[in-house]
Write a protein that holds these residues in place. Structure first.
Motif, PDB file in Angstrom:
ATOM      1  N   PRO A  83      14.571  29.847  -1.672  1.00  0.00           N
ATOM      2  CA  PRO A  83      15.454  28.686  -1.816  1.00  0.00           C
ATOM      3  C   PRO A  83      15.090  27.561  -0.847  1.00  0.00           C
ATOM      4  N   GLU A  84      15.069  26.349  -1.383  1.00  0.00           N
ATOM      5  CA  GLU A  84      14.789  25.190  -0.533  1.00  0.00           C
ATOM      6  C   GLU A  84      15.801  25.082   0.598  1.00  0.00           C
ATOM      7  N   ALA A  85      17.040  25.480   0.333  1.00  0.00           N
ATOM      8  CA  ALA A  85      18.077  25.425   1.364  1.00  0.00           C
ATOM      9  C   ALA A  85      17.740  26.368   2.529  1.00  0.00           C
ATOM     10  N   ALA A  86      17.201  27.542   2.245  1.00  0.00           N
ATOM     11  CA  ALA A  86      16.822  28.474   3.314  1.00  0.00           C
ATOM     12  C   ALA A  86      15.702  27.879   4.149  1.00  0.00           C
ATOM     13  N   LEU A  87      14.734  27.266   3.485  1.00  0.00           N
ATOM     14  CA  LEU A  87      13.630  26.633   4.204  1.00  0.00           C
ATOM     15  C   LEU A  87      14.131  25.479   5.067  1.00  0.00           C
ATOM     16  N   ALA A  88      15.036  24.672   4.529  1.00  0.00           N
ATOM     17  CA  ALA A  88      15.561  23.516   5.264  1.00  0.00           C
ATOM     18  C   ALA A  88      16.480  23.944   6.408  1.00  0.00           C
ATOM     19  N   ASN A  89      17.325  24.933   6.157  1.00  0.00           N
ATOM     20  CA  ASN A  89      18.333  25.327   7.147  1.00  0.00           C
ATOM     21  C   ASN A  89      17.806  26.253   8.236  1.00  0.00           C
ATOM     22  N   PHE A  90      16.861  27.112   7.900  1.00  0.00           N
ATOM     23  CA  PHE A  90      16.391  28.119   8.849  1.00  0.00           C
ATOM     24  C   PHE A  90      14.929  27.947   9.238  1.00  0.00           C
ATOM     25  N   GLY A  91      14.159  27.239   8.434  1.00  0.00           N
ATOM     26  CA  GLY A  91      12.725  27.085   8.660  1.00  0.00           C
ATOM     27  C   GLY A  91      11.950  28.235   8.044  1.00  0.00           C
ATOM     28  N   ALA A  92      10.671  27.998   7.837  1.00  0.00           N
ATOM     29  CA  ALA A  92       9.819  29.006   7.194  1.00  0.00           C
ATOM     30  C   ALA A  92       9.734  30.289   8.013  1.00  0.00           C
ATOM     31  N   VAL A  93       9.799  30.165   9.323  1.00  0.00           N
ATOM     32  CA  VAL A  93       9.696  31.333  10.198  1.00  0.00           C
ATOM     33  C   VAL A  93      11.108  31.778  10.554  1.00  0.00           C
ATOM     34  N   SER A  94      11.668  32.590   9.659  1.00  0.00           N
ATOM     35  CA  SER A  94      13.058  33.030   9.815  1.00  0.00           C
ATOM     36  C   SER A  94      13.302  34.284   8.991  1.00  0.00           C
ATOM     37  N   GLU A  95      14.364  34.979   9.342  1.00  0.00           N
ATOM     38  CA  GLU A  95      14.746  36.173   8.591  1.00  0.00           C
ATOM     39  C   GLU A  95      15.087  35.859   7.135  1.00  0.00           C
ATOM     40  N   PRO A  96      15.919  34.839   6.863  1.00  0.00           N
ATOM     41  CA  PRO A  96      16.244  34.578   5.449  1.00  0.00           C
ATOM     42  C   PRO A  96      15.012  34.275   4.598  1.00  0.00           C
ATOM     43  N   VAL A  97      14.056  33.556   5.157  1.00  0.00           N
ATOM     44  CA  VAL A  97      12.863  33.224   4.377  1.00  0.00           C
ATOM     45  C   VAL A  97      11.990  34.458   4.180  1.00  0.00           C
ATOM     46  N   ALA A  98      11.820  35.277   5.206  1.00  0.00           N
ATOM     47  CA  ALA A  98      11.026  36.506   5.056  1.00  0.00           C
ATOM     48  C   ALA A  98      11.636  37.400   3.981  1.00  0.00           C
ATOM     49  N   ARG A  99      12.948  37.562   4.025  1.00  0.00           N
ATOM     50  CA  ARG A  99      13.627  38.386   3.009  1.00  0.00           C
ATOM     51  C   ARG A  99      13.444  37.793   1.612  1.00  0.00           C
ATOM     52  N   ALA A 100      13.611  36.482   1.493  1.00  0.00           N
ATOM     53  CA  ALA A 100      13.464  35.825   0.192  1.00  0.00           C
ATOM     54  C   ALA A 100      12.036  35.955  -0.328  1.00  0.00           C
ATOM     55  N   MET A 101      11.063  35.900   0.565  1.00  0.00           N
ATOM     56  CA  MET A 101       9.665  36.066   0.151  1.00  0.00           C
ATOM     57  C   MET A 101       9.436  37.464  -0.432  1.00  0.00           C
ATOM     58  N   ALA A 102       9.882  38.499   0.289  1.00  0.00           N
ATOM     59  CA  ALA A 102       9.678  39.869  -0.181  1.00  0.00           C
ATOM     60  C   ALA A 102      10.399  40.112  -1.502  1.00  0.00           C
ATOM     61  N   GLU A 103      11.631  39.672  -1.577  1.00  0.00           N
ATOM     62  CA  GLU A 103      12.400  39.851  -2.810  1.00  0.00           C
ATOM     63  C   GLU A 103      11.816  39.014  -3.941  1.00  0.00           C
ATOM     64  N   GLY A 104      11.282  37.851  -3.608  1.00  0.00           N
ATOM     65  CA  GLY A 104      10.660  36.992  -4.607  1.00  0.00           C
ATOM     66  C   GLY A 104       9.442  37.624  -5.251  1.00  0.00           C
ATOM     67  N   VAL A 105       8.678  38.372  -4.469  1.00  0.00           N
ATOM     68  CA  VAL A 105       7.520  39.078  -5.028  1.00  0.00           C
ATOM     69  C   VAL A 105       7.975  40.052  -6.110  1.00  0.00           C
ATOM     70  N   LEU A 106       9.025  40.814  -5.814  1.00  0.00           N
ATOM     71  CA  LEU A 106       9.508  41.774  -6.812  1.00  0.00           C
ATOM     72  C   LEU A 106      10.040  41.066  -8.051  1.00  0.00           C
ATOM     73  N   GLY A 107      10.585  39.880  -7.867  1.00  0.00           N
ATOM     74  CA  GLY A 107      11.045  39.098  -9.010  1.00  0.00           C
ATOM     75  C   GLY A 107       9.903  38.573  -9.864  1.00  0.00           C
ATOM     76  N   LYS A 108       8.788  38.273  -9.234  1.00  0.00           N
ATOM     77  CA  LYS A 108       7.631  37.712  -9.951  1.00  0.00           C
ATOM     78  C   LYS A 108       6.709  38.788 -10.522  1.00  0.00           C
TER      79      LYS A 108
END
Length: 184
Positions: A83-108
Motif C-alpha cells: 500500500p502506498e499509505a504504508a510506504l508514505a507513513n512508515f517508509g520502505a524500511v519498516s515492519e508494515p512494508v516488509a510484511r506487505a512485501m511477503a504477503e504480496g508475493v503470495l498474492g502474486k
C-alpha cells in the motif's frame, strides 16, 4: 540425490556465499521439498541475493518458484501491492512494508507457499538517526500461518557485509516459516 546434484569444491569456492550458508540453503530446500512447500522471495536491499543463494543449489527448481527485486517504492507498490499509505507513513524500511512485501508475493504467485521479504539500508548512504545504515526488516509469510517479522540492526561494516548478513537472516526466517508445523 545423486552426485550430479552437488557442487564441486571449485564451484563452492566460486559462490559469493560461505559454504556454511550454502549448506543451510540445501537443508532448507530439502525441508521445504519434504513438506511439499514452494518458496518465493521479495528483495530490496539484497537485490536478489536470497534467490541467488537458493538457486545456487542444484535441484532447487522443484522448490523455488521465483522472486521479485523491488528496489524502488514504485515497484514495491506495483509488483507486490504494498500500500502506498504504508510506504508514505512508515517508509520502505519498516515492519508494515516488509510484511506487505511477503504477503504480496503470495498474492502474486499462487503456486508459492512461503515467501520471505527483505527491506533495509545497506549503505553507505541513505541512513538517518531514526533509520541508520544496517537497519533491515524481514518478513516471512506462509499460507495458513501468521506472517513472521524480525528486524536486525547490523553494524555498519560496509554494504557487502550488510547484504550478506541480511541473506543469512532471511534464510533463518525462511527456516522458521518452513519448519513451523501446521496447527489445528
Amino acid at each position: 540425490m545423486t552426485d550430479d546434484h552437488h557442487l564441486t569444491e571449485d564451484e563452492l569456492t566460486a559462490l559469493p556465499f560461505s559454504p556454511a550458508l550454502y549448506t543451510r540453503a540445501q537443508a532448507l530446500l530439502a525441508s521445504a521439498r519434504d513438506r511439499g512447500l514452494h518458496i518465493a522471495t521479495a528483495e530490496s536491499c539484497t537485490g536478489g541475493l536470497v534467490s541467488g543463494l537458493l538457486t545456487a543449489v542444484p535441484g532447487s527448481s522443484d522448490v523455488v518458484e521465483g522472486g521479485f527485486v523491488t528496489y524502488s517504492n514504485t515497484v514495491k507498490h506495483v509488483s507486490l501491492g504494498v500500500p502506498e499509505a504504508a510506504l508514505a507513513n512508515f517508509g520502505a524500511v519498516s515492519e508494515p512494508v516488509a510484511r506487505a512485501m511477503a504477503e504480496g508475493v503470495l498474492g502474486k504467485l499462487p503456486t508459492a507457499d512461503v515467501a520471505v521479504a527483505v527491506t533495509g539500508i545497506a549503505g553507505p548512504a541513505g541512513g538517518s538517526p531514526e533509520k541508520p545504515v544496517g537497519l533491515v526488516h524481514f518478513a516471512a509469510a506462509r499460507r495458513g500461518h501468521p506472517t513472521l517479522h524480525t528486524v536486525h540492526r547490523f553494524a555498519d561494516e560496509g554494504r557487502a557485509a550488510i547484504r550478506l548478513r541480511s541473506v543469512a537472516a532471511a534464510l533463518g526466517l525462511l527456516e522458521q516459516a518452513v519448519n513451523t508445523p501446521l496447527t489445528a
